[in-house]
Design an enzyme around this catalytic site. Sequence first.
Site, short mmCIF file in Angstrom:
data_model
loop_
_atom_site.label_atom_id
_atom_site.label_comp_id
_atom_site.label_asym_id
_atom_site.label_seq_id
_atom_site.Cartn_x
_atom_site.Cartn_y
_atom_site.Cartn_z
N GLU A 8 4.12 -40.47 57.21
CA GLU A 8 3.81 -40.15 55.82
C GLU A 8 4.83 -40.76 54.85
OE1 GLU A 8 1.05 -39.03 55.10
OE2 GLU A 8 0.35 -37.65 56.66
N HIS A 13 6.93 -31.90 53.54
CA HIS A 13 5.52 -31.66 53.86
C HIS A 13 5.43 -30.76 55.08
CE1 HIS A 13 1.38 -32.25 54.96
NE2 HIS A 13 1.72 -32.88 56.07
N GLU A 18 6.99 -12.99 41.28
CA GLU A 18 7.97 -14.08 41.33
C GLU A 18 7.34 -15.47 41.22
OE1 GLU A 18 11.54 -14.00 42.42
OE2 GLU A 18 11.45 -11.95 41.67
N HIS A 42 -5.25 -29.26 55.09
CA HIS A 42 -4.17 -29.95 55.81
C HIS A 42 -2.80 -29.27 55.63
CE1 HIS A 42 -2.20 -33.96 57.14
NE2 HIS A 42 -1.27 -33.03 57.08
O1 2HA Z 1 3.38 -36.24 60.76
O2 2HA Z 1 2.08 -33.70 59.23
O3 2HA Z 1 0.52 -35.32 57.86
C1 2HA Z 1 2.57 -35.17 60.93
C2 2HA Z 1 1.90 -34.79 59.70
C3 2HA Z 1 0.99 -35.77 59.07
ZN ZN Z 2 0.63 -33.05 57.82
#
Ligand code: 2HA
Ligand code: ZN
Length: 275
Positions: free
Chosen positions: A117, A140, A170, A211
């Site tokens: 990513e 992420h 909060e 996701h």
């Molecule tokens: O690398 O979370 O979005 C693993 C992930 C891809």
């Molecule tokens: Zn991911």
Amino acid sequence: MSEPILTAPFLVEMIRTASNMYQHGWDERNGGNISLRLDETEISPFLDTSTVLRTLPTGFDAPALDGTCFLLTGAGKYFKNVPYDPPKNLGLIRLADAGRTAEILWGFSDGGRFTSELPAHLMSHSARLAEDPNSRVVMHCHPANLIAMTYVHDLDPRAFTRTLWQMCTECIMVFPDGVNVLPWMLCGTNEIGAATAAQMHTARLVVWAQHGIYGAGTSLDETFGLIETAEKAAEIYMKIAHLPRKATITDAQLRQVAAHLKLTPREGFLETTNL
Ligand code: 2HA
Ligand code: ZN
């Protein structure tokens, strides 16, 4: 003589953060990735930054980040394993050639590479730096309740943000800028990277429907806390969404919180009528 790099504050904090995220259940298997922007002067007490171990193409241009260093999680690596073998699961890069080349300065020791990513991370860094010169972290992960919410809630960012703000007092304090939401897209591509970065101009949290979530902030702690707070709100939503609603936090109360802390909620996200 340089200090051992595993004592570097940025590495200690990265290892603790990855472990903490794993323990929260946000990073199953190889899920999730983190990047931390660093000044070369922070690295040089621990590493000879004139020695480049390998170079790899990034696959896109990032001229604004040329010469910038990042500590990153590795592609295919498990957050669970970061504390057991940091040099294998993490790596330090410096961007060169207008961001088209990553010079590996440390880590990715099994011949590995940076997170798949990378486009979303570096493009998001550029976007956040344009809004806040102190921005340093892009994170992420796959928190279950935020993902669950994207199956049952309107994905309009205003509607999504309002629900999160209403779930605990909060929330509006922690993310007055709200959250943005992307529809399902193929991950690991320059396209989702550009789409994420575009959303990062108006909010530090960008949900990827079905996701996970991206967060950006000035430190690992702050960015973790942002995601933690949004995920807590989503958890409450998933506990109550199917039950009759007898109370909420009103827009007037949300305004009261914002005024008390002198925060400006995202424009247009609260009702303008005197609720
Ligand atoms: O690398 O979370 O979005 C693993 C992930 C891809
Ligand atoms: Zn991911």
